[in-house]
Design a protein around this motif. Structure first.
Motif, PDB file in Angstrom:
ATOM      1  N   CYS A 100      29.091  46.874  35.399  1.00 44.10           N
ATOM      2  CA  CYS A 100      30.200  47.713  34.950  1.00 44.10           C
ATOM      3  C   CYS A 100      29.728  49.148  34.721  1.00 44.10           C
ATOM      4  O   CYS A 100      28.652  49.373  34.170  1.00 44.10           O
ATOM      5  N   GLN A 101      30.544  50.091  35.126  1.00 46.90           N
ATOM      6  CA  GLN A 101      30.182  51.502  34.969  1.00 46.90           C
ATOM      7  C   GLN A 101      30.102  51.925  33.505  1.00 46.90           C
ATOM      8  O   GLN A 101      29.338  52.821  33.169  1.00 46.90           O
ATOM      9  N   VAL A 102      30.867  51.294  32.653  1.00 42.66           N
ATOM     10  CA  VAL A 102      30.873  51.657  31.237  1.00 42.66           C
ATOM     11  C   VAL A 102      29.923  50.769  30.436  1.00 42.66           C
ATOM     12  O   VAL A 102      29.143  51.247  29.626  1.00 42.66           O
ATOM     13  N   CYS A 103      29.961  49.482  30.689  1.00 41.50           N
ATOM     14  CA  CYS A 103      29.211  48.508  29.887  1.00 41.50           C
ATOM     15  C   CYS A 103      27.800  48.257  30.384  1.00 41.50           C
ATOM     16  O   CYS A 103      27.115  47.394  29.849  1.00 41.50           O
ATOM     17  N   ASN A 104      27.313  48.990  31.401  1.00 44.06           N
ATOM     18  CA  ASN A 104      26.091  48.579  32.066  1.00 44.06           C
ATOM     19  C   ASN A 104      24.829  48.555  31.205  1.00 44.06           C
ATOM     20  O   ASN A 104      23.810  48.083  31.661  1.00 44.06           O
ATOM     21  N   GLY A 105      24.887  48.965  29.971  1.00 41.09           N
ATOM     22  CA  GLY A 105      23.745  48.802  29.072  1.00 41.09           C
ATOM     23  C   GLY A 105      23.668  47.413  28.484  1.00 41.09           C
ATOM     24  O   GLY A 105      22.651  47.006  27.934  1.00 41.09           O
ATOM     25  N   SER A 106      24.735  46.634  28.623  1.00 40.61           N
ATOM     26  CA  SER A 106      24.801  45.292  28.054  1.00 40.61           C
ATOM     27  C   SER A 106      24.302  44.253  29.048  1.00 40.61           C
ATOM     28  O   SER A 106      24.541  44.373  30.247  1.00 40.61           O
ATOM     29  N   PRO A 107      23.666  43.198  28.554  1.00 44.55           N
ATOM     30  CA  PRO A 107      23.273  42.107  29.451  1.00 44.55           C
ATOM     31  C   PRO A 107      24.486  41.414  30.093  1.00 44.55           C
ATOM     32  O   PRO A 107      24.358  40.769  31.118  1.00 44.55           O
ATOM     33  N   TYR A 108      25.649  41.535  29.464  1.00 45.35           N
ATOM     34  CA  TYR A 108      26.863  40.871  29.951  1.00 45.35           C
ATOM     35  C   TYR A 108      27.718  41.777  30.832  1.00 45.35           C
ATOM     36  O   TYR A 108      28.864  41.459  31.122  1.00 45.35           O
ATOM     37  N   ALA A 109      27.180  42.878  31.284  1.00 45.42           N
ATOM     38  CA  ALA A 109      27.937  43.847  32.089  1.00 45.42           C
ATOM     39  C   ALA A 109      27.915  43.453  33.560  1.00 45.42           C
ATOM     40  O   ALA A 109      27.397  44.151  34.410  1.00 45.42           O
ATOM     41  N   TYR A 110      28.479  42.296  33.842  1.00 45.62           N
ATOM     42  CA  TYR A 110      28.616  41.845  35.219  1.00 45.62           C
ATOM     43  C   TYR A 110      30.001  41.238  35.378  1.00 45.62           C
ATOM     44  O   TYR A 110      30.674  40.918  34.399  1.00 45.62           O
ATOM     45  N   ALA A 136      36.214  54.820  40.815  1.00 46.75           N
ATOM     46  CA  ALA A 136      34.993  55.189  40.102  1.00 46.75           C
ATOM     47  C   ALA A 136      35.365  55.604  38.684  1.00 46.75           C
ATOM     48  O   ALA A 136      36.462  56.082  38.436  1.00 46.75           O
ATOM     49  N   GLY A 137      34.442  55.423  37.766  1.00 49.34           N
ATOM     50  CA  GLY A 137      34.687  55.772  36.369  1.00 49.34           C
ATOM     51  C   GLY A 137      35.423  54.652  35.671  1.00 49.34           C
ATOM     52  O   GLY A 137      36.097  53.844  36.296  1.00 49.34           O
ATOM     53  N   GLY A 138      35.248  54.561  34.378  1.00 53.16           N
ATOM     54  CA  GLY A 138      35.922  53.531  33.620  1.00 53.16           C
ATOM     55  C   GLY A 138      35.195  52.204  33.704  1.00 53.16           C
ATOM     56  O   GLY A 138      34.131  52.077  34.287  1.00 53.16           O
ATOM     57  N   CYS A 139      35.814  51.199  33.103  1.00 52.51           N
ATOM     58  CA  CYS A 139      35.215  49.871  33.061  1.00 52.51           C
ATOM     59  C   CYS A 139      35.591  49.123  34.332  1.00 52.51           C
ATOM     60  O   CYS A 139      36.627  48.478  34.408  1.00 52.51           O
ATOM     61  N   ASN A 140      34.766  49.260  35.351  1.00 52.52           N
ATOM     62  CA  ASN A 140      34.971  48.560  36.610  1.00 52.52           C
ATOM     63  C   ASN A 140      33.649  48.526  37.361  1.00 52.52           C
ATOM     64  O   ASN A 140      32.707  49.223  37.010  1.00 52.52           O
ATOM     65  N   PRO A 141      33.567  47.705  38.411  1.00 49.34           N
ATOM     66  CA  PRO A 141      32.304  47.633  39.158  1.00 49.34           C
ATOM     67  C   PRO A 141      31.952  48.973  39.805  1.00 49.34           C
ATOM     68  O   PRO A 141      32.830  49.691  40.272  1.00 49.34           O
ATOM     69  N   VAL A 142      30.659  49.272  39.849  1.00 47.36           N
ATOM     70  CA  VAL A 142      30.185  50.508  40.472  1.00 47.36           C
ATOM     71  C   VAL A 142      30.494  50.416  41.969  1.00 47.36           C
ATOM     72  O   VAL A 142      30.019  49.506  42.647  1.00 47.36           O
ATOM     73  N   PRO A 143      31.307  51.336  42.496  1.00 50.39           N
ATOM     74  CA  PRO A 143      31.714  51.228  43.901  1.00 50.39           C
ATOM     75  C   PRO A 143      30.577  51.504  44.882  1.00 50.39           C
ATOM     76  O   PRO A 143      29.694  52.307  44.624  1.00 50.39           O
ATOM     77  N   ILE A 144      30.636  50.797  45.997  1.00 44.30           N
ATOM     78  CA  ILE A 144      29.787  51.094  47.144  1.00 44.30           C
ATOM     79  C   ILE A 144      30.759  51.480  48.242  1.00 44.30           C
ATOM     80  O   ILE A 144      31.522  50.648  48.743  1.00 44.30           O
TER      81      ILE A 144
END
Length: 176
Positions: A100-110, A136-144
């Motif tokens: 997650c773009q916002v939560c990615n510091g958490s172990p549960y950010a998937y 992009a931005g916000g709580c969502n998967p990092v786009p490719i």
């Protein structure tokens, strides 16, 4: 004195509620679900690594992509990195980093797929497969995006350089 007692009761209630929430976050059920997801990935029961890791990145056979997400992982300098691919409702292939773009510091950010939605396991945000790779931005998967990979002869390759640039997002990922 009445005002002080109200404040004490208010803060006691806040702390009690926080304790309940924290206890719920570390409940056995959540840990079992996490272990189940990890075990499935390790056992190969999911579509994880359906195409595999190439010398120059992760390769994905376009024919393997469906409305059910396929997960692909690799290790970059000791850090596990995972991406997923899914077919959107308009038939286009969508790719994203599985963090997650916002939560990615958490172990549960998937993200785990629930129907047509992807759900952040840290905050519970739902994200439609039609938005994967676009938003992009916000709580969502990092786009490719299409700029981040190449496609040749039905094989999508996400380069090691792109994965290396984004590996920092996974520094605490699934570190339960």
């Amino acid at each position: 004195m009445k005002m002080r007692n109200r404040k004490i009761r208010f803060f006691a209630g806040v702390f009690a509620a926080a304790a309940v929430v924290m206890a719920g976050c570390s409940s056995g059920t959540e840990q079992e679900e996490t272990q189940e997801h990890t075990s499935e990935a390790d056992s190969g029961e999911t579509q994880e690594n359906a195409s595999g890791t190439a010398e120059d990145g992760i390769e994905i056979n376009v024919e393997d992509i469906s409305t059910e997400a396929s997960y692909y992982d690799t290790e970059i300098d000791g850090t596990d990195v995972e991406i997923f691919a899914v077919l959107a409702s308009d038939g286009t292939v969508r790719l994203a980093m599985n963090t997650c773009q916002v939560c990615n510091g958490s172990p549960y950010a998937y993200f785990e797929q629930e129907g047509d939605d992807f759900v952040c396991q840290n905050c519970g945000n739902h994200f439609s497969s039609d938005e994967i790779g676009l938003t992009a931005g916000g709580c969502n998967p990092v786009p490719i995006t299409e700029d981040d990979y190449t496609e040749e002869n039905g094989i999508i390759t996400v380069s090691d350089s792109f994965l290396e640039e984004n590996a920092y997002r996974f520094s605490n990922w699934k570190q339960f």
